[in-house]
Enzyme design. Structure first.
Site, PDB file in Angstrom:
ATOM      1  N   SER A 257       0.855  -1.177   0.000  1.00 26.99           N
ATOM      2  CA  SER A 257       0.000   0.000   0.000  1.00 26.99           C
ATOM      3  C   SER A 257       0.886   1.220   0.000  1.00 26.99           C
ATOM      4  O   SER A 257       2.089   1.129   0.161  1.00 26.99           O
ATOM      5  CB  SER A 257      -0.876   0.017   1.241  1.00 26.99           C
ATOM      6  N   LYS A 258       0.256   2.365  -0.172  1.00 31.18           N
ATOM      7  CA  LYS A 258       1.043   3.589  -0.226  1.00 31.18           C
ATOM      8  C   LYS A 258       1.758   3.823   1.098  1.00 31.18           C
ATOM      9  O   LYS A 258       2.742   4.529   1.161  1.00 31.18           O
ATOM     10  CB  LYS A 258       0.145   4.764  -0.571  1.00 31.18           C
ATOM     11  N   ARG A 259       1.243   3.230   2.150  1.00 31.74           N
ATOM     12  CA  ARG A 259       1.892   3.421   3.449  1.00 31.74           C
ATOM     13  C   ARG A 259       3.270   2.763   3.491  1.00 31.74           C
ATOM     14  O   ARG A 259       4.101   3.102   4.297  1.00 31.74           O
ATOM     15  CB  ARG A 259       1.015   2.864   4.572  1.00 31.74           C
TER      16      ARG A 259
END
Ligand code: GLU
Length: 494
Positions: A257-259
Site C-alpha cells: 500500500s502507499k503506506r
C-alpha cells in the site's frame, strides 16, 4: 474471441492521489495490447468523486505516462472520436443511462435521507446483518417518485438488483465468480448531487467508447458481479475482463500500500528522481503479473509489444522486489549510447550542485556505464571529477595489510612511474603499475587501493587507471605528491 483485433483499451485513473507503480502496470498492459493489435490506447480521467479530488493528480498521471513512453491515442488533452474523456464533462450522459435503467425497471429513485440510512445501518449492526439498503424506495410508484422530484426532494438512483437467481462474472484469469443476487446490494448509481459513481460511469464509458478489454485492479472483484448485472440490464455485450494481481511489499508478506512507501518509493516520478530509467521500470512492472516463459527476464518496450499475451497473464500476487528493479535498470543503462547516457546523467550531477564539464562528462559516461544500477549512483562514484580534489584521510592511505613505510614506498614509486611516461595511456599505465605491485610483492588491489584514495579521495570510484587518464598527468601527480607528503609527515610524527 480472446484477442479481438484491434483492441480498444483504456487506462482510467481517478485523480485522487499520486501515480504509483500499480497504475503504471495497468497502463503498460493496456498500451501493449493496443500497440500489438494495432488498436487504441485511451486515457480517461475518472474524476466524478469530488470529495477525493486532488488538484495536480491528473497532470502527474500524464507526466508519468509520457515519461514512461506510454503515449495514448485518445484522451482529455488530445480529444478523440469518443470524447470527452474526462468524466466530469460527461455527467449528462450518465444521468441519461441511469434514467434508462429506471425506465427498464432495473433502477429506481430513492429518497431516503442520510439519517434514515444511518438508522437502518445501526439496526443491521445490532442484528449482525451485513450493511445494505433495506429497499424501502424499491417499489415506489414512478408517478409518485416524479412528483417528489418535481417538489424538489433530493434523491439518488439505485440499481434494482434482482432478488432471485445468481450472476456469473467471468474474468480472464480466474474461475467464473458465481454470486447469489440476493447478496448484492441495491447500489447507488447516481448520487444526490447528480454525479455518477464508478459503477455507472465506468460501465457507460467502456460501452460508449467501445472498449474491448478492461484491465483493472483486483480491488474491483467484489463489485464485479454488479458490473455484469448493469451490462445485462442494458443489453450490452461485455468486454473481456482482466483483474490484475495485487502487489505485495518487498518482504512478500502483506498487501502493498502507499503506506509502505517508506520502504522505497512506489511513485513513478519519485523513481525517476531516484535514477531509474523508464525502460528499467517498464521491464520490472511488466513481469509483475505477466511472464513470457520461465527464464526470459530482459525486455525492451519493443520486445514487450511483440511478446505480450493475455494468455500469459497470471493472477498470483506480485512481489515488489526492488533488487530486481536495480538489476533490470542496470541492464538497460548498459544498452544506452554514450550520448544518451551523457544527457541522462547531466541533471543528476547538476542536482548535487556540481559544475559539469561537458568534455569530462563525455569521458566518464562510459566509465560509469558498466557499474551503476541507477543514474544517481554515477554521482557517488564519479562526482569527484567535478570537485576540487578531496583531501584523503591519512590513515586511508595505508594499504591493506601494509606498513606505513611500504605504503610510502608504493606511492613514491607510482609517482616516479607516472612522471616517467610521456602521456597517460590506459594499457601501458596499467601494465606498469601491475608490474610495480608484483615487484613489491603486493596485489594489484593493495596498490590500486592506495592510489585510488590518493587520486579520488574515495574508496569506490570509476576504474582507477581510466580515471587517472581523464584527470590528466599533472593533476594526478599533484594528488599523489600530496598523498606522499601527508603520509610522510604522519610517519615522521608517529
Ligand atoms: N477510476 C478507477 C480507479 O482509479 C479505475 C478502475 C478501472 O480501471 O475501471 O481505480
Amino acid at each position: 474471441m480472446l484477442d479481438p483485433q484491434p483492441a480498444r483499451v483504456r487506462f482510467a485513473p481517478s485523480p485522487t492521489g499520486r501515480f504509483h507503480i500499480g497504475g503504471a502496470r495497468t497502463a503498460l498492459y493496456d498500451f501493449l495490447l493496443a500497440r500489438q493489435t494495432g488498436g487504441q490506447f485511451i486515457l480517461r480521467i475518472e474524476d466524478t468523486d469530488r470529495k477525493r479530488f486532488v488538484p495536480g493528480a491528473e497532470d502527474e498521471v500524464m507526466e508519468s505516462l509520457h515519461w514512461l513512453g506510454l503515449d495514448w491515442d485518445e484522451g482529455p488533452d488530445i480529444g478523440g472520436p469518443y470524447g470527452p474523456y474526462r468524466q466530469s464533462e460527461r455527467t449528462e450522459i450518465y444521468r441519461q443511462y441511469a434514467e434508462e435503467l429506471v425506465a427498464r425497471d432495473h433502477g429506481y429513485y430513492c429518497f431516503c435521507t442520510p439519517e434514515r440510512l444511518s438508522q437502518v445501518r445501526q439496526r443491521q449492526q445490532k442484528l449482525k446483518q451485513p450493511p445494505r439498503y433495506d429497499g424501502l424506495c424499491r417499489s415506489l410508484d414512478l408517478d409518485e417518485a416524479q412528483d417528489r422530484i418535481d417538489g424538489g426532494e433530493p434523491y439518488v438512483i439505485r440499481f434494482k438488483t434482482p432478488r432471485e437467481g445468481s450472476t456469473t462474472a467471468v474474468d480472464l484469469l480466474r474461475d467464473p465468480i458465481i454470486v447469489e443476487n440476493s447478496t448484492i446490494d441495491d447500489y447507488i448509481l447516481l448520487k444526490s448531487d447528480g454525479l455518477p459513481v464508478y459503477h455507472l460511469a465506468a460501465m457507460v464509458d467502456d460501452y460508449l467508447m467501445k472498449i474491448t478489454h478492461v484491465f483493472r485492479g483486483s480491488e474491483w472483484l467484489p463489485t464485479f458481479p454488479l458490473h455484469v448485472l448493469i451490462y445485462e440490464a442494458l443489453d450490452w455485450e461485455q468486454p473481456i475482463w482482466v483483474h490484475l494481481s495485487i502487489f505485495l511489499n518487498p518482504s512478500g508478506k502483506g498487501k502493498m500500500s502507499k503506506r509502505d512507501a517508506g520502504v522505497k518509493e512506489i511513485y513513478v516520478l519519485d523513481l525517476k528522481q531516484m535514477g531509474y530509467l523508464p525502460e528499467g521500470l517498464l521491464n520490472w512492472i511488466a513481469l509483475m503479473g505477466w511472464s513470457y516463459d520461465d527464464h526470459t527476464e530482459f525486455f525492451t518496450l519493443e520486445e514487450l509489444i511483440e511478446k505480450f499475451s493475455l494468455q500469459k497473464l497470471h493472477p498470483s500476487p506480485a512481489a515488489v522486489d526492488y533488487k530486481k528493479l536495480d538489476h533490470f535498470n542496470g541492464n538497460h543503462i548498459r544498452l544506452l549510447s554514450t550520448s544518451e547516457l551523457v544527457d541522462l546523467l547531466r541533471p543528476y550531477f547538476k542536482r548535487e550542485g556540481l559544475v559539469v564539464d561537458e568534455e569530462i562528462l563525455q569521458q566518464i559516461a562510459p566509465l560509469v556505464q558498466e557499474r551503476i544500477r541507477t543514474l544517481d549512483e554515477a554521482v557517488e562514484i564519479a562526482g569527484f571529477f567535478f570537485k576540487e580534489a578531496a583531501e584523503p584521510e591519512t590513515s586511508e592511505l595505508i594499504g591493506k595489510k601494509m606498513t606505513i613505510d611500504e605504503s610510502i614506498e608504493a606511492i613514491r614509486r607510482s609517482y616516479e612511474i607516472i612522471e616517467g611516461v610521456l602521456t597517460l595511456e590506459v594499457e601501458t599505465l596499467e601494465k606498469m603499475l601491475r608490474a610495480l605491485a608484483e615487484d613489491m610483492n603486493l596485489t594489484a588491489g593493495q596498490l590500486f587501493g592506495i592510489l585510488r584514495i590518493a587520486v579520488t579521495g574515495q574508496r569506490i570510484s570509476t576504474p582507477l587507471i581510466e580515471t587517472m587518464v581523464v584527470i590528466g598527468k599533472d593533476e594526478v601527480l599533484n594528488r599523489i605528491a600530496r598523498a606522499l607528503d601527508m603520509l610522510e609527515s604522519y610517519a615522521g610524527a608517529a
